[in-house]
Design a protein around this motif. Structure first.
Motif, mmCIF file in Angstrom:
data_model
loop_
_atom_site.group_PDB
_atom_site.id
_atom_site.type_symbol
_atom_site.label_atom_id
_atom_site.label_comp_id
_atom_site.label_asym_id
_atom_site.label_seq_id
_atom_site.Cartn_x
_atom_site.Cartn_y
_atom_site.Cartn_z
ATOM 1 N N MET A 200 0.850 -1.195 0.000
ATOM 2 C CA MET A 200 0.000 0.000 0.000
ATOM 3 C C MET A 200 0.886 1.246 0.000
ATOM 4 O O MET A 200 0.852 2.080 0.913
ATOM 5 N N SER A 204 -0.536 2.369 -5.105
ATOM 6 C CA SER A 204 -1.740 1.629 -4.721
ATOM 7 C C SER A 204 -2.713 2.512 -3.944
ATOM 8 O O SER A 204 -3.935 2.403 -4.099
ATOM 9 N N THR A 205 -2.176 3.388 -3.102
ATOM 10 C CA THR A 205 -3.045 4.321 -2.386
ATOM 11 C C THR A 205 -3.824 5.191 -3.358
ATOM 12 O O THR A 205 -5.046 5.345 -3.238
ATOM 13 N N CYS A 208 -6.578 3.331 -5.133
ATOM 14 C CA CYS A 208 -7.749 3.171 -4.272
ATOM 15 C C CYS A 208 -8.519 4.480 -4.120
ATOM 16 O O CYS A 208 -9.759 4.499 -4.084
ATOM 17 N N ALA A 222 -7.457 -2.608 -7.336
ATOM 18 C CA ALA A 222 -6.439 -3.509 -6.795
ATOM 19 C C ALA A 222 -6.165 -4.729 -7.666
ATOM 20 O O ALA A 222 -5.359 -5.578 -7.287
ATOM 21 N N LEU A 270 -7.070 2.975 4.987
ATOM 22 C CA LEU A 270 -6.043 2.149 4.360
ATOM 23 C C LEU A 270 -4.720 2.197 5.109
ATOM 24 O O LEU A 270 -3.875 1.314 4.930
ATOM 25 N N GLY A 272 -2.816 4.617 4.325
ATOM 26 C CA GLY A 272 -2.170 4.850 3.042
ATOM 27 C C GLY A 272 -1.033 5.851 3.088
ATOM 28 O O GLY A 272 -0.658 6.371 4.141
ATOM 29 N N LEU A 309 -2.114 -4.372 5.350
ATOM 30 C CA LEU A 309 -1.146 -4.452 4.264
ATOM 31 C C LEU A 309 0.135 -3.760 4.668
ATOM 32 O O LEU A 309 0.121 -2.789 5.441
ATOM 33 N N MET A 317 -0.833 -6.300 -1.983
ATOM 34 C CA MET A 317 -1.978 -5.860 -2.771
ATOM 35 C C MET A 317 -2.713 -7.020 -3.418
ATOM 36 O O MET A 317 -3.942 -6.976 -3.559
ATOM 37 N N PHE A 320 -5.083 -8.142 -0.934
ATOM 38 C CA PHE A 320 -6.168 -7.168 -0.786
ATOM 39 C C PHE A 320 -7.224 -7.382 -1.869
ATOM 40 O O PHE A 320 -8.427 -7.391 -1.592
#
Length: 568
Positions: A200, A204-205, A208, A222, A270, A272, A309, A317, A320
């Motif tokens: 994350m 990836s953050t 999302c 994801a 998250l 994140g 994560l 991920m 996830f």
């Protein structure tokens, strides 16, 4: 010519004769082998950000073909075009410096070229916010397609994923626990497929958050880069891009104050990347929406951490995605979200969640709101005499035993100074000290790199020290961890108090009180400020000069001052 422009008739090149312009444009288009029937279709532009300098986008040629397939099947004409591509590990001094360049590039090419809608293909860290910034300013119907995270590798029976594991093993190497041959072997197993970092991190953050904002297809944030579902998502995105034409669903209708707040909730749940605060602030600023750190703290105090994560937890991920993905997170957060927000599909967030029902969720990966991993959000903003306009701490990735303490400052005046002295055996440093880095903010020549993850001095690492309080005006990779205070604003290069910290000063950190204070008397601070001499600015040209003259502080997203809330 009559009627509303569509397809190739958008934005005709000006030769003083519109009919001639369209005639010439069709002639040139036919030279590419396109049939007359295809040229009559609505046009879907596709930003192609593949690059030999961007490993995250290695699979984009295949994704592009899938998008085109979807556009053609839905009755549109797909035309891809290249834009700036930002490969996180390949840019000097840092990719953030070029995010605004990519945003401008994306915006202007959407405006200038004939397209009825656009698919934004992005993935690597700064590409996703750059594309959303550009699309918001252009405000033509747009849908984003995320490239997806890479799969994990293996080394001696252990799963590895860039780049949290990169940092973990590098710290062990610096501490002398791993030798040169082994770190080289690990290097070859950290990133083994196409796609963005497997944890994350920032990429990836932001993927999302793009889903939370409503700018990508539900459930696609994801999907691993190399999964067949990623290709199916690309095809579906192409179909949706055609459906967007004439719908009125432009980015400004989707990215609103409410959807930005939803994205902030998701970011906190998250655990994140801290980078996302800068990026969300910049994205929101393009629509005239203010993101304040005070509001971030209010949301953080009422938003639990739900996702297990790395770097906050243990998983990756791909787990996830298999464990429920963003749909599961949004359902847990439902009572806290604005459910009336419009999404790119035309349904509201609430309607999306109603349609999904209650599918299975892996509670090892995504906790319930009733039994969260942490009761409060992953990020917190700090204020005080050292950071009058705020700073950020990722508390979910930090050592809570360091949250309430006072320490002696060990100051590094620049990145070069840090590099030269951090491992010097003669460095006067103890585990309870606060490491302070200056001149690494957005207004410095370094351009706010991900240097806030100051390494533990080698002589302390060798004694088993794993974490220390570290303070700077720099950023930190979303894959990093530690008790690290970032984005200190105003930054040192702007004359903020951070520039006046000296070795031996006392600094007090209180996460509970949301404070970071320099314990130096005002008279002494005034003397130091009076003694500061500003060196002459280096000669700058081109984009470097534009950046230096117009970049804002971290509290305004490091966007250019003349780009905020601009709509054509």
């Amino acid at each position: 010519m009559t009627g509303k422009p569509s397809g190739l008739s958008h934005g005709l090149t000006n030769y003083g004769d519109p009919d001639f312009s369209l005639y010439l444009r069709r002639s040139f288009a036919r030279s590419m082998g396109l049939s007359v029937d295809l040229l009559k279709r609505p046009v879907v532009g596709i930003t192609n950000t593949a690059s030999g300098f961007n490993n995250c986008h290695r699979h984009f040629p295949e994704l592009l073909e899938a998008v085109k397939r979807g556009v053609l099947a839905a009755g549109g004409l797909p035309l891809d075009f290249p834009t700036t591509s930002l490969g996180e590990g390949f840019l000097s001094p840092t990719s953030l410096r070029f995010r605004n360049l990519m945003a401008m590039d994306t915006e202007e090419l959407i405006r200038a070229q004939p397209m009825d809608s656009v698919v934004l293909m992005g993935g690597c860290d700064k590409t996703v916010p750059a594309q959303l910034m550009g699309a918001l300013s252009a405000d033509r119907p747009a849908v984003q397609l995320i490239g997806g995270p890479m799969m994990t590798g293996r080394y001696k029976g252990e799963r590895l994923g860039a780049c949290t594991d990169c940092r973990r093993f590098w710290a062990r190497y610096r501490a002398g626990e791993i030798d040169q041959p082994e770190i080289e072997a690990i290097e070859g197993n950290l990133a083994t497929t196409a796609g963005t970092c497997a944890v994350m991190g920032t990429a990836s953050t932001m993927a999302c958050l793009a889903e939370a904002l409503g700018m990508i297809l539900p459930g696609t944030a994801a999907i691993p880069a190399v999964h067949a579902d990623r290709l199916r998502a690309a095809e579906a995105t192409g179909r949706l891009a055609v459906a967007l034409i004439g719908s009125g669903r432009t980015p400004r209708r989707i990215i609103t104050a409410k959807s930005v707040e939803n994205a902030l909730r998701v970011l906190l749940a998250l655990g994140g990347s801290t980078n996302a605060i800068i990026h969300l602030t910049a994205i929101a600023g393009r629509a005239g929406i203010e993101v304040t750190l005070d509001r971030l703290n209010e949301l953080s105090d009422t938003t639990p951490v739900l996702v297990n994560l790395k770097p906050v937890g243990r998983h990756y991920m791909e787990d996830f995605h298999a464990g429920g993905g963003m749909g599961a997170v949004l359902r847990e957060l439902r009572p806290l979200l604005h459910l009336d927000c419009l999404t790119v599909t035309g349904e509201t967030l609430g309607e999306r969640l109603d349609a999904e029902g209650a599918p299975w969720v892996d509670r090892e990966i995504i906790a319930s709101a009733a039994a969260p991993l942490e009761p409060v959000g992953g990020l917190v903003a700090l204020f005080g005499s050292l950071a009058p306009a705020g700073a950020i701490l990722k508390r979910s990735a930090a050592d809570s035993s360091l949250f309430e303490r006072e320490g002696r400052a060990v100051v590094f005046t620049s990145l070069a100074d840090l590099s030269a002295r951090i491992d010097d055996p003669a460095l006067d440093v103890r585990a309870e000290d606060f490491l302070v880095l200056q001149q690494a903010g957005p207004h410095s020549q370094s351009g706010m790199p991900e240097a806030g993850y100051l390494p533990i001095p080698k002589k302390l690492a060798a004694k088993g020290v794993k974490d220390m309080v570290r303070i700077s005006d720099a950023r930190m990779s979303g894959t990093a961890f530690g008790t690290i205070v970032l984005h200190v604003t105003p930054d040192a290069a702007s004359g903020g108090p951070l520039a006046l910290v000296r070795d031996g000063d006392r600094i007090r950190l209180s996460v509970a009180a949301r404070r970071i204070d320099l314990l130096v008397e005002p008279d002494e601070m005034a003397k130091r400020r009076a003694a500061v001499t500003v060196p002459p600015s280096p000669r700058r040209r081109g984009y470097d000069r534009l950046y230096a003259d117009h970049v804002t502080g971290a509290d305004q997203g490091c966007d250019f001052d003349f780009m905020r809330d601009v709509q054509g």
